[in-house]
Design a protein around this motif. Sequence first.
Motif, mmCIF file in Angstrom:
data_model
loop_
_atom_site.group_PDB
_atom_site.id
_atom_site.type_symbol
_atom_site.label_atom_id
_atom_site.label_comp_id
_atom_site.label_asym_id
_atom_site.label_seq_id
_atom_site.Cartn_x
_atom_site.Cartn_y
_atom_site.Cartn_z
ATOM 1 N N THR A 111 -9.656 -28.824 -31.084
ATOM 2 C CA THR A 111 -10.910 -29.456 -31.490
ATOM 3 C C THR A 111 -12.096 -28.561 -31.180
ATOM 4 O O THR A 111 -13.067 -28.494 -31.946
ATOM 5 C CB THR A 111 -11.067 -30.820 -30.801
ATOM 6 N N LEU A 112 -12.041 -27.867 -30.036
ATOM 7 C CA LEU A 112 -13.113 -26.927 -29.710
ATOM 8 C C LEU A 112 -13.182 -25.806 -30.741
ATOM 9 O O LEU A 112 -14.259 -25.442 -31.227
ATOM 10 C CB LEU A 112 -12.890 -26.339 -28.316
ATOM 11 N N VAL A 113 -12.007 -25.256 -31.086
ATOM 12 C CA VAL A 113 -11.978 -24.184 -32.086
ATOM 13 C C VAL A 113 -12.445 -24.706 -33.439
ATOM 14 O O VAL A 113 -13.213 -24.047 -34.155
ATOM 15 C CB VAL A 113 -10.566 -23.589 -32.196
ATOM 16 N N GLU A 114 -11.983 -25.910 -33.798
ATOM 17 C CA GLU A 114 -12.396 -26.503 -35.074
ATOM 18 C C GLU A 114 -13.898 -26.730 -35.109
ATOM 19 O O GLU A 114 -14.543 -26.518 -36.149
ATOM 20 C CB GLU A 114 -11.657 -27.821 -35.288
ATOM 21 N N SER A 115 -14.469 -27.140 -33.993
ATOM 22 C CA SER A 115 -15.924 -27.337 -33.941
ATOM 23 C C SER A 115 -16.653 -26.040 -34.253
ATOM 24 O O SER A 115 -17.652 -26.035 -34.980
ATOM 25 C CB SER A 115 -16.336 -27.842 -32.548
ATOM 26 N N GLY A 116 -16.129 -24.935 -33.691
ATOM 27 C CA GLY A 116 -16.745 -23.650 -33.971
ATOM 28 C C GLY A 116 -16.549 -23.199 -35.399
ATOM 29 O O GLY A 116 -17.487 -22.703 -36.049
ATOM 30 N N GLY A 121 -28.771 -20.050 -42.812
ATOM 31 C CA GLY A 121 -28.828 -20.550 -41.445
ATOM 32 C C GLY A 121 -28.299 -19.555 -40.423
ATOM 33 O O GLY A 121 -28.602 -19.665 -39.223
ATOM 34 N N LYS A 122 -27.509 -18.576 -40.870
ATOM 35 C CA LYS A 122 -26.973 -17.588 -39.937
ATOM 36 C C LYS A 122 -28.062 -16.695 -39.347
ATOM 37 O O LYS A 122 -27.859 -16.049 -38.325
ATOM 38 C CB LYS A 122 -25.929 -16.710 -40.639
ATOM 39 N N VAL A 123 -29.212 -16.659 -40.006
ATOM 40 C CA VAL A 123 -30.306 -15.842 -39.508
ATOM 41 C C VAL A 123 -30.991 -16.520 -38.331
ATOM 42 O O VAL A 123 -31.634 -15.872 -37.518
ATOM 43 C CB VAL A 123 -31.317 -15.568 -40.649
ATOM 44 N N GLU A 124 -30.862 -17.847 -38.231
ATOM 45 C CA GLU A 124 -31.554 -18.617 -37.199
ATOM 46 C C GLU A 124 -30.553 -19.223 -36.210
ATOM 47 O O GLU A 124 -29.366 -18.943 -36.247
ATOM 48 C CB GLU A 124 -32.366 -19.736 -37.859
ATOM 49 N N GLN A 125 -31.080 -20.089 -35.360
ATOM 50 C CA GLN A 125 -30.280 -20.874 -34.421
ATOM 51 C C GLN A 125 -29.315 -19.987 -33.621
ATOM 52 O O GLN A 125 -28.109 -20.207 -33.580
ATOM 53 C CB GLN A 125 -29.491 -21.958 -35.156
ATOM 54 N N SER A 126 -29.847 -18.981 -32.981
ATOM 55 C CA SER A 126 -29.010 -18.048 -32.223
ATOM 56 C C SER A 126 -28.239 -18.754 -31.121
ATOM 57 O O SER A 126 -27.106 -18.391 -30.819
ATOM 58 C CB SER A 126 -29.877 -16.934 -31.621
ATOM 59 N N GLU A 127 -28.829 -19.815 -30.531
ATOM 60 C CA GLU A 127 -28.134 -20.517 -29.448
ATOM 61 C C GLU A 127 -26.906 -21.250 -29.975
ATOM 62 O O GLU A 127 -25.851 -21.276 -29.327
ATOM 63 C CB GLU A 127 -29.083 -21.485 -28.722
ATOM 64 N N ASN A 128 -27.015 -21.844 -31.173
ATOM 65 C CA ASN A 128 -25.862 -22.518 -31.762
ATOM 66 C C ASN A 128 -24.790 -21.527 -32.199
ATOM 67 O O ASN A 128 -23.591 -21.783 -32.075
ATOM 68 C CB ASN A 128 -26.301 -23.355 -32.965
ATOM 69 N N GLN A 129 -25.213 -20.382 -32.716
ATOM 70 C CA GLN A 129 -24.236 -19.395 -33.133
ATOM 71 C C GLN A 129 -23.541 -18.761 -31.939
ATOM 72 O O GLN A 129 -22.361 -18.411 -32.021
ATOM 73 C CB GLN A 129 -24.924 -18.333 -33.997
ATOM 74 N N ALA A 130 -24.254 -18.608 -30.823
ATOM 75 C CA ALA A 130 -23.610 -18.121 -29.602
ATOM 76 C C ALA A 130 -22.567 -19.123 -29.119
ATOM 77 O O ALA A 130 -21.470 -18.746 -28.686
ATOM 78 C CB ALA A 130 -24.655 -17.875 -28.517
ATOM 79 N N GLN A 151 -21.000 -21.232 -31.055
ATOM 80 C CA GLN A 151 -19.907 -21.165 -32.031
ATOM 81 C C GLN A 151 -18.943 -20.038 -31.678
ATOM 82 O O GLN A 151 -17.722 -20.210 -31.671
ATOM 83 C CB GLN A 151 -20.481 -20.951 -33.428
ATOM 84 N N THR A 152 -19.479 -18.876 -31.354
ATOM 85 C CA THR A 152 -18.643 -17.735 -30.982
ATOM 86 C C THR A 152 -17.856 -18.032 -29.719
ATOM 87 O O THR A 152 -16.661 -17.714 -29.620
ATOM 88 C CB THR A 152 -19.516 -16.485 -30.778
ATOM 89 N N LEU A 153 -18.510 -18.656 -28.734
ATOM 90 C CA LEU A 153 -17.840 -18.986 -27.480
ATOM 91 C C LEU A 153 -16.660 -19.919 -27.714
ATOM 92 O O LEU A 153 -15.552 -19.683 -27.207
ATOM 93 C CB LEU A 153 -18.834 -19.640 -26.509
ATOM 94 N N LEU A 154 -16.866 -20.971 -28.500
ATOM 95 C CA LEU A 154 -15.805 -21.946 -28.726
ATOM 96 C C LEU A 154 -14.630 -21.327 -29.472
ATOM 97 O O LEU A 154 -13.465 -21.561 -29.127
ATOM 98 C CB LEU A 154 -16.349 -23.136 -29.518
ATOM 99 N N ILE A 155 -14.922 -20.519 -30.476
ATOM 100 C CA ILE A 155 -13.842 -19.916 -31.261
ATOM 101 C C ILE A 155 -13.072 -18.907 -30.420
ATOM 102 O O ILE A 155 -11.829 -18.927 -30.385
ATOM 103 C CB ILE A 155 -14.413 -19.250 -32.530
ATOM 104 N N GLU A 156 -13.787 -18.032 -29.729
ATOM 105 C CA GLU A 156 -13.111 -16.974 -28.974
ATOM 106 C C GLU A 156 -12.359 -17.533 -27.770
ATOM 107 O O GLU A 156 -11.190 -17.200 -27.544
ATOM 108 C CB GLU A 156 -14.124 -15.926 -28.534
ATOM 109 N N ALA A 157 -13.021 -18.382 -26.982
ATOM 110 C CA ALA A 157 -12.362 -18.930 -25.793
ATOM 111 C C ALA A 157 -11.201 -19.832 -26.184
ATOM 112 O O ALA A 157 -10.099 -19.736 -25.626
ATOM 113 C CB ALA A 157 -13.374 -19.698 -24.942
ATOM 114 N N GLY A 158 -11.442 -20.722 -27.156
ATOM 115 C CA GLY A 158 -10.379 -21.630 -27.575
ATOM 116 C C GLY A 158 -9.203 -20.900 -28.180
ATOM 117 O O GLY A 158 -8.044 -21.219 -27.898
ATOM 118 N N SER A 159 -9.465 -19.878 -29.000
ATOM 119 C CA SER A 159 -8.377 -19.142 -29.644
ATOM 120 C C SER A 159 -7.590 -18.321 -28.631
ATOM 121 O O SER A 159 -6.355 -18.307 -28.649
ATOM 122 C CB SER A 159 -8.936 -18.225 -30.735
#
Length: 822
Positions: free
Chosen positions: A35-40, A231-240, A242-250
């Motif tokens: 679910t964490l990975v899917e969220s990302g 949207g990828k140009v903005e919201q750096s905190e959300n994209q960070a 996203q990266t954390l959830l995908i990388e850590a979860g995977s």
Amino acid sequence: MIGLAARLLRHRAGPAAATLLALVAGVLILVAMGTLVESGLRFRAEPRLWAAADVVVANRTVSHTFKEFGETTTSTVALPEGGTVDAAVVDRIRQVPGVAAVAGDDAVLIGSPAAVGHGWDTYAFTGRRIAAGAAPQADDEVLLDTRLGVAPGDRIDLVVGGVSRSYRVSGTADTGSAAVFFTDAQAARLSAHPGRVDAIGVRMVPGADLGAVREIASAAGATTYVGKDRGKVEQSENQAAQTLLIEAGSAFGVYVVLLIISVVAGTIGLSVRHRRRDLALLRAVAATPGQVRRMLIAEAALLALVGSAIGGPAGLLAARWVHGELVERGFVPASFPRADGLFAVPAAVGTAVLVAVLAALVAARRVTGIKPIEALGEIAVEPRRSGRVRLIAGVLTLAAAGTSGAFTLGAAGSTGALAGAIGMLYLFVIAVALLAPKINAYAARLLTPLLPRVWRISGYLAAANLRANAQGMATVLTALVLSVGFGGSVWFLQTNLERQTTTQSSAGTLAERVVVAPGGLPADAAREIRELTGVQAATGVRRTQVVVRALGGIEPVGAQSVDPAGITSTMDLAVREGNLADLRAGTVAVSAMQASSSGWEVGDQAELWLGDGTPVTLDVIAIYGRGLGFGDVTLAAETVAGHTAGNTTDEVLVSAGPEADTALATWSAGQPGTEVLDAATRTRLISTDLALGAWLNRLLIGVMVGYAALAAATTMVMAALARRRELALLQLVGVTRRQIRAMVQAEQAGLLGAAVLIGATIAALTLSAIVNGLTGSPIPYVPPLGWVAVLGGTTLLALATTVWPVRRLLNAPPIDNIGVKE
């Protein structure tokens, strides 16, 4: 066969419950992690600042193309400092036919209150109306987001570049984020990178072609974003996040899947092994191999589906709890959406069913592979040898583990050290699982003369059992080794990282005082402090990241930019080669770990990218040992000036005598929120921050260790309960209950001794390899009570999960147990 499988499961509640427990826990973990990975993966950042733009031009990634094994591969990573675009591109795009409006964003990082500032021209691209007031007209006016809690006419102090300035609020609006809008001229003055813009928004007339805009952007080294990609140009905190959830979860998900495969396969295999008599009887009464296999598959599938029905909802609840903790601890913004498990649940269920079915097929191979007339005779005695294929596979796996260990230990600081060490742990455990019968047999021969001396008759029986049941106890040995190996290695990994980082930072800080501020200090703070009375040296430090070439591509690494003046008086990086005093613009110092990974030596030219994607070639002037405490790359402040998102200094290290206290206090009083800390307080704060940042790692590691312990417990309970006929027979031939209990204790002592010795060796090698890869020292740190907890916990687990079931079996009359199934 499904009906028969269901009836057999009801009559074998113990093994079925153990297998079901392993499956429930496995599905729970997989659903929560998935679910964490899917969220990302499902997160799509919605444009806020550029909501009304047709295309956004920005530079947010850096790519590197290289050849490996004859194939061309491109590696791309996000820029740590965001990246910028030449401001002249705005005018070039404005000349393109079909462009209706264009604006460049001079992004301004605001330290207090935490927000991002923009020039007023960009507000037209938000597509939002002003809620109250009007646009800023003077340089001391701003329009703010309503969530900042101010009204038109109010005064607000904003800390930009470490300097506090007062502004009048001209208006407010709901911008969708904590945004502040200055006049265009003021935003350009406050920008940390003059002459460059953070992004460019473009609005086209209907039907206009974007090709010319793309060509201009490409020529400037930028990328065009259209549609949902804006949207990828903005919201750096959300994209960070996203990266954390995908990388850590995977990353942890792969290890958890391997662990679940091992546990479920072992549990189902042991369950089938203890039912050889029933399965052989079915073969003897004309059941075909296919029917037996289908029955076992049906049993495994039923258990997997029931386990999924329980573990799936529990996993979703666990995911909700983890998400809440991540938000509370600052890993994930509160606005980051949590997935509902639409893909994670089916994936977890499918994995559980597949693993269970395959495990049942493998376990049934021996029973279904012999002739019916031989079936009962085959299970009358325990096989003395494991298969030759298993032996060869075990030896090859052990060799692979040794090779991986030699590579990891020999690669002092290589980025492959971490992956090699974790891989080495799995390879060793797999090798033990394959070679367990041989290990058990060898251990039994060594223990044969010893056990009778300690436990007398019971010891003699225990030694005989260990020799005769070497094959049957293979799963128990593997479970114990898995528990000790995981508990003694990955559990202490985070402890070593935190300890080494804190120790290096403390030992390398020569300054007696450290000046800090919540929103950062002005870029020239070190120069001003250096001129104060009693100050001997002052070094400004800003933490950033740079992108370097790595094995298989490129990756960001931690870096610090420092004011070189007097650096040797404020910090000691444990220089091994070169001289840190030579640091200046155009040079770089690197840690031994990074030097080894990149193949750099003193005098070489290091090619890397600064945090905003600017490529630089720097002369390596020093190699140091305290990379964990100070970052793997140390640059002169002049080198990174204009290449960071904000123009501030994180801290100033000050070497001074007591006479400087008054001057420092006076200077800090004139700066917003500035504090003067002693070195010991700074070290404690670093330790606290590391502990908070390590929470997610500890959670994931704890899950893995806990699941390994659960596997060991269920395996040993199953093995103990399967001995009722054996224990009943011993009672009927005159062996007392006390002697039987002593016999079981002696067996456990022998098995536990072998498991602890092997598991502790594997754990020590793995932990040593990881620490050596990070610090260059092969001696890891283990808390005083650490090994006591691991070994003591494993011992208690083994005794509790064996002695208690055996005691329960001995309470029943032996005549009742002698005729029952295994």
